[in-house]
Motif scaffolding. Structure first.
Motif, PDB file in Angstrom:
ATOM      1  N   LEU A 241       0.839  -1.194   0.000  1.00  0.00           N
ATOM      2  CA  LEU A 241       0.000   0.000   0.000  1.00  0.00           C
ATOM      3  C   LEU A 241       0.876   1.246   0.000  1.00  0.00           C
ATOM      4  CD1 LEU A 241      -2.054  -2.219   0.843  1.00  0.00           C
ATOM      5  CD2 LEU A 241      -3.010  -0.583   2.467  1.00  0.00           C
ATOM      6  N   SER A 242       0.407   2.272  -0.685  1.00  0.00           N
ATOM      7  CA  SER A 242       1.087   3.560  -0.601  1.00  0.00           C
ATOM      8  C   SER A 242       0.981   4.070   0.831  1.00  0.00           C
ATOM      9  CB  SER A 242       0.453   4.565  -1.559  1.00  0.00           C
ATOM     10  OG  SER A 242      -0.876   4.869  -1.147  1.00  0.00           O
ATOM     11  N   LYS A 243       1.860   4.976   1.210  1.00  0.00           N
ATOM     12  CA  LYS A 243       1.826   5.521   2.569  1.00  0.00           C
ATOM     13  C   LYS A 243       0.487   6.182   2.878  1.00  0.00           C
ATOM     14  CE  LYS A 243       6.777   6.282   3.302  1.00  0.00           C
ATOM     15  NZ  LYS A 243       7.841   7.281   3.598  1.00  0.00           N
ATOM     16  N   SER A 244      -0.061   6.894   1.896  1.00  0.00           N
ATOM     17  CA  SER A 244      -1.330   7.595   2.132  1.00  0.00           C
ATOM     18  C   SER A 244      -2.483   6.616   2.277  1.00  0.00           C
ATOM     19  CB  SER A 244      -1.610   8.576   0.997  1.00  0.00           C
ATOM     20  OG  SER A 244      -1.713   7.904  -0.247  1.00  0.00           O
ATOM     21  N   LEU A 245      -2.507   5.565   1.453  1.00  0.00           N
ATOM     22  CA  LEU A 245      -3.589   4.579   1.559  1.00  0.00           C
ATOM     23  C   LEU A 245      -3.456   3.770   2.848  1.00  0.00           C
ATOM     24  CD1 LEU A 245      -6.065   3.169   0.435  1.00  0.00           C
ATOM     25  CD2 LEU A 245      -4.534   1.665  -0.886  1.00  0.00           C
TER      26      LEU A 245
END
Length: 234
Positions: free
Chosen positions: A146-150
């Motif tokens: 997962l991306s950091k934001s997600l």
């Protein structure tokens, strides 16, 4: 597992079968198990008791349903009030279960472990399971990093600390002591489970309705790398 707004949402809305796949997946999984009337089954994070009720009605086995949310416990007891000869509803913490070693033939965990200290809970589930018993566990899974934001969005929404991959779940299950870890083939997409079982509390705060909208919006995002896995372990 307390002080989690998402778990409060499930409690106040009284949603049965909120886990991925819902009660139909549960029925399909259990149909492949040899559950006998003399078996003891632990339903950890039992919610409003939908699965426990199904077990007592279908297999006439002894079920211990455990949850740590007082409103959930109240609703589960109400659902199972006519099944007390087979079902016990117990307030307890999955990370420190009030049961002896080797107590249960089957342990069910339907989207529960990720809301706890994962290592502690898996060790407890291993401890209370009989040596020839099985654990069936349904858990949200990262299909790719997962991306950091997600990652932050998912963890904040559900009040969890991490989203594990299939490999990470398998490694943690083996670390807890399970020597055989099987991933059961199911549709893996994490979609909104159809809600057909609900027991609303009175005076539900607007913030919980907002949280439900956030949950729905997340699952409606296209190409989101979230899914789930069903693990069968012994």
């Amino acid at each position: 597992m307390m002080n989690n707004p998402y778990l409060d949402l499930l409690a106040y809305f009284g949603i049965g079968g909120a886990h991925p796949g819902g009660i139909q997946l549960t029925k399909d999984l259990l149909s492949n198990e040899k559950i006998l009337p003399n078996h003891y089954v632990l339903d950890i994070g039992c919610g409003t008791g939908q699965t426990a009720e199904f077990l007592t009605q279908t297999y006439v086995c002894r079920v211990t349903a455990v949850d740590n949310h007082p409103i959930i416990i109240e609703k589960a007891k109400k659902r199972l009030e006519n099944r007390t000869e087979l079902a016990d509803v117990v307030k307890g913490n999955a990370q420190n279960l009030p049961f002896s070693e080797n107590s249960f033939d089957l342990v069910l965990s339907e989207s529960v472990v990720t809301f706890t200290d994962i290592d502690k809970t898996l060790s407890e589930l291993f401890r209370v399971l009989k040596r020839n018993g099985h654990l069936i566990m349904i858990e949200m899974t990262a299909e790719s990093p997962l991306s950091k934001s997600l990652h932050k969005e998912v963890c904040n929404l559900y009040g969890i600390t991490d989203v594990l991959s299939e490999k990470e779940w398998t490694e943690k299950l083996r670390k807890a002591g399970f020597t055989h870890v099987e991933v059961i083939s199911t549709p893996s997409e994490l979609t909104q489970t159809e809600i057909t079982d609900i027991a609303l509390s009175e005076n539900i705060g607007e913030e919980l309705y907002d949280l439900w909208d956030e949950h729905t919006s997340l699952l409606e995002q296209s190409n989101i790398p979230l899914g789930y896995r069903v693990f069968r372990c012994n």
